[in-house]
Write an enzyme that holds these catalytic residues in place. Structure first.
Site, PDB file in Angstrom:
ATOM      1  CE1 TYR A 112      29.799   5.146  37.805  1.00 21.58           C
ATOM      2  CE2 TYR A 112      30.419   5.116  35.498  1.00 21.58           C
ATOM      3  CZ  TYR A 112      29.451   5.057  36.476  1.00 21.58           C
ATOM      4  OH  TYR A 112      28.139   4.899  36.140  1.00 21.58           O
ATOM      5  CB  CYS A 113      33.593   1.578  41.431  1.00 22.76           C
ATOM      6  SG  CYS A 113      34.958   2.235  42.409  1.00 22.76           S
ATOM      7  NE  ARG A 114      30.930   2.873  48.328  1.00 24.93           N
ATOM      8  CZ  ARG A 114      31.606   3.660  49.161  1.00 24.93           C
ATOM      9  NH1 ARG A 114      31.253   4.903  49.324  1.00 24.93           N
ATOM     10  NH2 ARG A 114      32.637   3.207  49.820  1.00 24.93           N
ATOM     11  N   GLY A 116      36.250   4.583  43.761  1.00 19.86           N
ATOM     12  CA  GLY A 116      37.491   4.541  42.991  1.00 19.86           C
ATOM     13  C   GLY A 116      38.306   3.294  43.258  1.00 19.86           C
ATOM     14  CB  ILE A 140      29.279   7.242  41.045  1.00 20.79           C
ATOM     15  CG1 ILE A 140      28.182   8.028  40.319  1.00 20.79           C
ATOM     16  CG2 ILE A 140      28.759   6.413  42.204  1.00 20.79           C
ATOM     17  CD1 ILE A 140      27.212   7.168  39.552  1.00 20.79           C
TER      18      ILE A 140
END
Length: 151
Positions: A112-114, A116, A140
């Site tokens: 995951y990241c900020r 996607g 996230i």
């Protein structure tokens, strides 16, 4: 094979629905996100279990799973708040650093990241490196659970 296509279709549909419902201030990054992308292993019995586990994984249940959760954001973003138990392997160094947290290329990974976008890029890089069981959890910013701070 037909069941895998059905699962893939359902995942794609779910990702599209989630993307349509998400509210984001950075629409261009969200449009590029590959939220819900799953790289599934071939079908031996333990790998099929991994595939089922990855398919059922979401941002909100990742911390309670046995899957290794990887945050591909920068160390600064990670320190500001991350999913409990997640490991930070930034996108810009994922090809060289992933082996330090996941040496088994068949180990299930949840990225995951900020939003996607970066986790989608990381998934593609890891596939090219031979990793076989991964899911892009997206961003996230769609996570509703508790956060850990610090490194």
């Amino acid at each position: 094979m037909r069941q895998m296509k059905k699962i893939s279709s359902l995942l794609l549909l779910s990702a599209l629905l989630l993307s349509a419902c998400a509210h984001s201030s950075d629409k261009s990054e969200d449009a590029a996100a590959e939220q819900g992308s799953v790289s599934q292993p071939s079908s031996t019995s333990s790998q099929a279990t991994d595939s089922d586990q990855l398919s059922a994984l979401t941002l909100d249940n990742a911390a309670e799973s046995d899957v290794l959760v990887i945050d591909v954001r920068t160390p600064e973003e990670f320190a500001g708040g991350h999913i409990p138990g997640a490991k930070n392997v930034p996108l810009d160094s994922i090809s060289t650093e992933i082996a330090s947290v996941a040496s088994d290329k068949d180990e299930p990974l949840a990225l995951y990241c900020r939003s996607g976008n970066r986790s989608g890029q990381a998934l593609a890089l890891l596939e090219d490196a031979g990793y076989t069981a991964m899911v892009n959890l997206g961003g996230i910013m769609n996570y509703s659970g508790p956060l850990e701070t610090g490194n």
